[in-house]
Motif scaffolding. Structure first.
Motif, mmCIF file in Angstrom:
data_model
loop_
_atom_site.group_PDB
_atom_site.id
_atom_site.type_symbol
_atom_site.label_atom_id
_atom_site.label_comp_id
_atom_site.label_asym_id
_atom_site.label_seq_id
_atom_site.Cartn_x
_atom_site.Cartn_y
_atom_site.Cartn_z
ATOM 1 N N ASP A 1 8.208 -22.015 65.559
ATOM 2 C CA ASP A 1 9.047 -22.484 66.661
ATOM 3 C C ASP A 1 9.014 -24.003 66.703
ATOM 4 O O ASP A 1 7.954 -24.617 66.550
ATOM 5 C CB ASP A 1 8.538 -21.933 68.004
ATOM 6 N N LEU A 2 10.178 -24.587 66.938
ATOM 7 C CA LEU A 2 10.247 -26.035 67.138
ATOM 8 C C LEU A 2 10.045 -26.298 68.627
ATOM 9 O O LEU A 2 10.808 -25.796 69.465
ATOM 10 C CB LEU A 2 11.609 -26.559 66.658
ATOM 11 N N ARG B 1 3.011 -20.307 77.679
ATOM 12 C CA ARG B 1 2.278 -19.610 76.616
ATOM 13 C C ARG B 1 0.991 -20.348 76.278
ATOM 14 O O ARG B 1 1.020 -21.387 75.611
ATOM 15 C CB ARG B 1 3.152 -19.520 75.360
ATOM 16 N N ARG C 1 5.073 -10.041 63.208
ATOM 17 C CA ARG C 1 5.737 -10.874 62.208
ATOM 18 C C ARG C 1 4.711 -11.510 61.281
ATOM 19 O O ARG C 1 3.616 -11.894 61.706
ATOM 20 C CB ARG C 1 6.624 -11.933 62.850
ATOM 21 N N LEU D 1 22.070 -22.594 68.288
ATOM 22 C CA LEU D 1 20.966 -22.488 67.325
ATOM 23 C C LEU D 1 19.628 -22.920 67.917
ATOM 24 O O LEU D 1 18.574 -22.363 67.587
ATOM 25 C CB LEU D 1 21.288 -23.362 66.100
ATOM 26 N N ASP E 1 5.941 -16.743 62.369
ATOM 27 C CA ASP E 1 6.892 -17.235 63.361
ATOM 28 C C ASP E 1 6.716 -18.740 63.456
ATOM 29 O O ASP E 1 5.593 -19.221 63.650
ATOM 30 C CB ASP E 1 6.588 -16.570 64.721
ATOM 31 N N ARG F 1 9.321 -13.042 56.446
ATOM 32 C CA ARG F 1 9.634 -12.648 57.824
ATOM 33 C C ARG F 1 10.805 -11.673 57.858
ATOM 34 O O ARG F 1 11.864 -11.945 57.311
ATOM 35 C CB ARG F 1 9.985 -13.895 58.645
ATOM 36 N N SER G 1 17.243 -24.694 71.263
ATOM 37 C CA SER G 1 16.928 -25.258 72.587
ATOM 38 C C SER G 1 15.699 -26.130 72.447
ATOM 39 O O SER G 1 14.668 -25.698 71.899
ATOM 40 C CB SER G 1 16.621 -24.150 73.589
ATOM 41 N N ARG H 1 12.974 -9.619 60.871
ATOM 42 C CA ARG H 1 13.115 -9.452 62.324
ATOM 43 C C ARG H 1 13.399 -8.006 62.655
ATOM 44 O O ARG H 1 14.414 -7.467 62.247
ATOM 45 C CB ARG H 1 14.261 -10.310 62.838
ATOM 46 N N ARG I 1 10.257 -21.590 76.385
ATOM 47 C CA ARG I 1 9.170 -20.700 76.819
ATOM 48 C C ARG I 1 7.785 -21.233 76.479
ATOM 49 O O ARG I 1 6.785 -20.584 76.742
ATOM 50 C CB ARG I 1 9.376 -19.300 76.199
#
Ligand SMILES: Nc1ncnc2c1ncn2[C@@H]1O[C@H](COP(=O)(O)OP(=O)(O)OP(=O)(O)O)[C@@H](O)[C@H]1O
Ligand SMILES: Nc1nc2c(c(=O)[nH]1)N=C(CO)CN2
Length: 174
Positions: free
Chosen positions: A105-106, A129, A100, A118, A103, A91, A120, A93, A125
């Motif tokens: 996301d947690l 999605r 990418r 670090l 990616d 990856r 949220s 940025r 978001r």
């Protein structure tokens, strides 16, 4: 669980996306690297969907999926593991919302809420999605007691477009 846990194990949900290189191979490799981490096991993986780019439009279509993990890592440790895995798989940025190789996301950790520089949680978001909600709906169990299932169903009802989503393959894991 593959290690001596330092805290009570918890269940976490992550989103995976890739739109450069060998997209499917990268997703599979990411799950394998995560599953090989100390204190982390991949429990379930959604189908893999091909999706139209959202946000920054002038880029290739994505493959998106979601996975459920069992982990003894805390939320920030888990996020650091995700960021390290992105880096291991190349990856870089460059453009915000841009292309990418991977990616990660947690999304959700048993309803925990936090907001640090670090991390949220839940991912702020995710609800808007479709490329996150549709795969997530594949793997949140009917008897989920954390509130996630109802939130995902509610979010899906409010999403009219489904980001041009097509099921690419029903299974990439297990
Ligand atoms: N729940 C979360 N999951 C992943 N990253 C997060 C989360 N909360 C905060 N972050 C922070 O966001 C930073 C930027 O992440 P990244 O570059 O992947 O954003 P993006 O994928 O382009 O956008 P988005 O976050 O909207 O998906 C990460 O370095 C991380 O510290
Ligand atoms: N379809 C799709 N679009 C995106 C994606 C993604 O994973 N899939 N990720 C983004 C930044 O996180 C921006 N736009």
């Amino acid at each position: 669980m593959k290690s001596l846990s330092t805290s009570e194990p918890s269940e976490a949900y992550i989103a995976l996306g890739a739109n450069l290189g060998d997209r499917l191979g990268t997703l599979r490799e990411a799950l394998a690297l995560l599953d090989a981490e100390e204190g982390l096991t991949v429990l379930r993986a959604s189908g893999v969907y091909e999706t139209e780019p959202v946000g920054y439009l002038d880029q290739p279509r994505f493959l998106n999926m979601a996975a459920a993990l069992r982990t003894s890592l805390g939320p920030e440790e888990l996020l650091k593991t995700l960021l390290r895995t992105e880096n291991r798989l190349g990856r870089v940025r460059q453009i915000v919302n841009g292309p990418r190789t991977l990616d990660l996301d947690l999304l959700w950790m048993e309803g925990r809420r936090m907001n640090t520089p670090l991390l949220s949680l839940p991912h702020p978001r995710m609800w808007e999605r479709a490329f996150v909600m549709v795969p997530l709906a594949d793997i949140v169990p009917e008897d989920d007691s954390t509130g996630l299932r109802a939130l995902v169903q509610g979010a899906l009802q409010g999403l009219d477009g489904k980001d041009g989503m097509e099921l690419w393959t029903p299974s990439v894991w297990g």
